[in-house]
Design an enzyme around this catalytic site. Structure first.
Site, mmCIF file in Angstrom:
data_model
loop_
_atom_site.group_PDB
_atom_site.id
_atom_site.type_symbol
_atom_site.label_atom_id
_atom_site.label_comp_id
_atom_site.label_asym_id
_atom_site.label_seq_id
_atom_site.Cartn_x
_atom_site.Cartn_y
_atom_site.Cartn_z
ATOM 1 N N HIS A 132 -26.015 19.886 22.884
ATOM 2 C CA HIS A 132 -25.278 19.297 24.003
ATOM 3 C C HIS A 132 -25.998 18.046 24.475
ATOM 4 O O HIS A 132 -27.218 18.057 24.567
ATOM 5 C CB HIS A 132 -25.192 20.297 25.157
ATOM 6 C CG HIS A 132 -24.474 19.751 26.347
ATOM 7 N ND1 HIS A 132 -23.113 19.604 26.370
ATOM 8 C CD2 HIS A 132 -24.939 19.289 27.537
ATOM 9 C CE1 HIS A 132 -22.754 19.091 27.540
ATOM 10 N NE2 HIS A 132 -23.836 18.885 28.263
ATOM 11 N N ALA A 156 0.862 -1.199 0.000
ATOM 12 C CA ALA A 156 0.000 0.000 0.000
ATOM 13 C C ALA A 156 0.888 1.234 0.000
ATOM 14 O O ALA A 156 0.984 1.945 0.992
ATOM 15 C CB ALA A 156 -0.916 -0.026 1.225
HETATM 16 P P1 NAD Z 1 -0.672 6.837 0.657
HETATM 17 O O1 NAD Z 1 0.021 7.801 -0.206
HETATM 18 O O2 NAD Z 1 -1.754 7.283 1.537
HETATM 19 O O3 NAD Z 1 0.404 6.121 1.603
HETATM 20 C C1 NAD Z 1 1.510 5.446 1.078
HETATM 21 C C2 NAD Z 1 2.503 5.270 2.209
HETATM 22 O O4 NAD Z 1 3.501 4.376 1.775
HETATM 23 C C3 NAD Z 1 3.197 6.578 2.609
HETATM 24 O O5 NAD Z 1 3.157 6.693 3.996
HETATM 25 C C4 NAD Z 1 4.607 6.395 2.074
HETATM 26 O O6 NAD Z 1 5.566 7.078 2.837
HETATM 27 C C5 NAD Z 1 4.759 4.902 2.180
HETATM 28 N N1 NAD Z 1 5.744 4.320 1.271
HETATM 29 C C6 NAD Z 1 6.006 4.646 -0.013
HETATM 30 N N2 NAD Z 1 6.962 3.836 -0.517
HETATM 31 C C7 NAD Z 1 7.293 2.972 0.477
HETATM 32 C C8 NAD Z 1 8.205 1.892 0.565
HETATM 33 N N3 NAD Z 1 8.968 1.530 -0.457
HETATM 34 N N4 NAD Z 1 8.285 1.228 1.731
HETATM 35 C C9 NAD Z 1 7.516 1.588 2.802
HETATM 36 N N5 NAD Z 1 6.631 2.601 2.764
HETATM 37 C C10 NAD Z 1 6.511 3.278 1.612
HETATM 38 O O7 NAD Z 1 -1.125 5.659 -0.329
HETATM 39 P P2 NAD Z 1 -2.122 4.434 -0.102
HETATM 40 O O8 NAD Z 1 -2.285 4.144 1.333
HETATM 41 O O9 NAD Z 1 -1.638 3.373 -1.021
HETATM 42 O O10 NAD Z 1 -3.486 5.008 -0.659
HETATM 43 C C11 NAD Z 1 -3.519 5.521 -1.999
HETATM 44 C C12 NAD Z 1 -4.465 6.656 -2.097
HETATM 45 O O11 NAD Z 1 -5.805 6.181 -2.111
HETATM 46 C C13 NAD Z 1 -4.421 7.634 -0.928
HETATM 47 O O12 NAD Z 1 -3.391 8.578 -1.069
HETATM 48 C C14 NAD Z 1 -5.764 8.265 -1.003
HETATM 49 O O13 NAD Z 1 -5.736 9.272 -1.968
HETATM 50 C C15 NAD Z 1 -6.638 7.117 -1.479
HETATM 51 N N6 NAD Z 1 -7.316 6.490 -0.323
HETATM 52 C C16 NAD Z 1 -8.159 7.244 0.418
HETATM 53 C C17 NAD Z 1 -8.790 6.696 1.507
HETATM 54 C C18 NAD Z 1 -9.722 7.548 2.321
HETATM 55 O O14 NAD Z 1 -10.111 8.598 1.834
HETATM 56 N N7 NAD Z 1 -10.094 7.141 3.520
HETATM 57 C C19 NAD Z 1 -8.571 5.369 1.854
HETATM 58 C C20 NAD Z 1 -7.711 4.634 1.078
HETATM 59 C C21 NAD Z 1 -7.084 5.196 -0.016
#
Ligand code: NAD
Ligand code: FAD
Length: 463
Positions: free
Chosen positions: A444, A269
């Protein structure tokens, strides 16, 4: 394949039937434009409905109920150990929740006269596209809207396998692995990590940066970090998975700060990438940036006067509600209305427990921009409602302009933060003053009082 026998002529052709595409199509229809949607899956809903927002929130609800039942012991209710059925959970998620909403979208499309064509859309020039698939055809259009969304990003150099899952595979809930590696501590890593941990997996999370949810204000993140610290078996920050090898029923991960560890499954992810490859955009004047995101202006217009783009394929924030708003804007601009995507605040919600939500200017962004702001915080330990719920692990904060008193941003962490942020979004969008929030009567006892309380602390004379 014989193509071109059937040529359709429409006002607006929309490539992609996710939240951006279907919102655009419905608005076009309301404005008297004939719109067709071409979607590779032949149905409306997109990633959000079938492999994103909705199935993940259905499973997070299961996790929340399990947590609430467990927590109820504190006030004298003990239901005993839960007995879960994965089959029943999958059926509920897929048929009762996703299926029901999908049927609803199909019936709205029918009632508005929006046709959905199954197949892949490939542009042939600025006024036409072909549909590849079981029912090949060509569509001539006055305008087109690209709404093809995004797909999970892969970890460079790491081969996929049936035990190395992306979010789509993880949502299938094939099994609850004993040990699950989650790579990425962003939205998906935390949300789906929470689901699997609640269902019984030992979750190890590996995050590249020095904190969970990079970019989000630390005081908000701290509340969810405390909870996942207890829920997950291990969290390794500032760490990188170097190799990931599937051998039989195990996955061996080399983590740079830990060495090789073995898991039953892994969930990758680490973000999402634009779904703009193979779209034939080069035959038009629309252009994408180096990451594949289609460049648009505030009216969702690409560099090609006939082609618009909305949603994830245009970049961040990749959120369904942004895609929906952009879809409506594109339809209105095409219909000649004076619309623009000029929203100041796009709310973001991470549906963990507690939820984390924010909108507008964050304290982190203000500091990075060296913009002076006033910050007010209200800790939920002082909230009557939070105490009655046994959930004092919450914080509501306001980021305000020190001169004008205007509300520039709101952040909330706590149960229900995703609902509560709506008031903050309205405040930021309508340029409300801190005084407006303080003087608005909030029922409240409710968690919504937190915003009023935070506002009051900003107005209080310094002691
Ligand atoms: P994200 O961008 O939220 O998080 C990715 C994470 O992976 C980051 O913290 C990053 O630092 C880390 N990362 C990147 N490369 C890495 C590596 N090689 N090793 C370890 N960590 C690493 O991306 P996501 O969680 O895949 O979600 C994708 C997108 O989907 C989100 O940015 C969001 O836009 C959308 N999404 C939204 C929701 C919501 O609105 N509740 C929920 C799920 C997804
Ligand atoms: P999509 O929903 O990706 O839809 C694009 C559609 O285009 C798809 O149906 C695809 O089949 C089709 N398509 C692609 N290429 C072609 C082509 N060439 N021809 C024809 N059709 C094509 N966002 C939130 O706001 N809240 C959440 O809680 C949330 N949770 C999420 C959880 C997960 C696990 C994931 C992965 C994402 C989540 N998101 C969430 C993000 C949200 O799903 C996306 O922001 C949203 O779906 C984007 O909508 P879209 O219309 O731009 O594209």
């Amino acid at each position: 394949m014989v193509m071109g026998d059937l040529v359709r002529e429409v006002d607006v052709a929309i490539a992609g039937g996710g939240p951006g595409g279907y919102s655009a199509a419905f608005r076009c229809a309301e404005l008297g434009l004939e719109a067709v949607v071409v979607d590779a899956t032949a149905r409306l809903g997109g990633a959000c409905l079938f492999e994103g927002c909705i199935p993940s929130k259905a499973l997070l609800h299961v996790a929340a109920v399990m947590h609430d039942v467990e927590a109820a012991r504190e006030f004298g209710l003990d239901y005993g150990p839960p007995r879960r059925s994965l089959d029943a959970m999958r059926t509920w998620k897929t048929e009762r929740v996703v299926g029901r909403l999908a049927r609803g979208l199909a019936s709205v499309a029918k009632s508005k006269g929006v046709e959905v064509i199954g197949g892949r859309a490939v542009f042939e020039d600025s006024r036409g596209l072909r549909v590849e698939g079981d029912a090949p055809q060509k569509i001539r259009f006055k305008h087109a809207i690209v709404a093809t969304g995004s797909a999970p990003a892969a970890l460079p150099g790491i081969a996929a396998g049936d035990r190395v899952m992306d979010s789509t595979a993880a949502l299938d809930l094939v099994e609850v692995p004993e040990c699950l590696l989650v790579v990425g501590g962003g939205y998906i890593g935390l949300e789906l990590g929470t689901v699997y941990a609640a269902l019984g997996s030992q979750v190890t999370l590996v995050e590249l940066t020095d904190g969970l949810l990079p970019g989000v204000d630390r005081d908000l993140v701290q509340l969810v970090a405390r909870r996942v610290d207890k829920l997950f078996a291990a969290i390794h920050l500032k760490s990188r998975v170097v190799t990931l090898e599937q051998t039989g029923s195990a996955v061996a991960a080399a983590i740079d700060t830990r060495g090789v560890e073995r898991f039953d499954r892994a969930l990758i992810a680490v973000g999402r990438r634009a779904a703009s490859d193979g779209l034939g955009l080069e035959t038009t004047r629309a252009r994408a940036d180096e990451r594949g995101f289609i460049r648009i202006d505030d009216r969702c217009r690409t560099e090609d006067p006939h082609i618009y783009a909305v949603g994830d394929v245009t970049g961040e924030p990749m959120l369904a509600h942004r895609a929906m708003r952009q879809g409506k804007v594109a339809a209105e601009v095409i219909a000649g209305r004076p619309a623009a995507f000029d929203n100041v605040a796009v709310p973001a919600v991470v549906f963990t427990d507690p939820e984390v939500a924010w909108c507008g200017l964050t304290e982190t962004a203000a500091a990075a921009a060296r913009r002076p702001v006033k910050i007010a915080r209200f800790q939920w330990a002082a909230s009557g409602r939070a105490n009655t719920l046994g959930r004092t692990d919450g914080l509501t904060k306001i980021v305000a302009d020190p001169e004008s008193g205007r509300v520039l941003g709101v952040g909330i962490a706590g149960p229900g933060a995703g609902e509560l942020i709506a008031e903050g979004t309205l405040a930021v969008e309508t340029a409300a003053l801190v005084e407006d929030l303080a003087a608005t009567i909030h029922a409240h006892p409710t968690l919504s009082e937190g915003l009023m309380e935070a506002a009051e602390t900003l107005l209080a004379p310094p002691r």
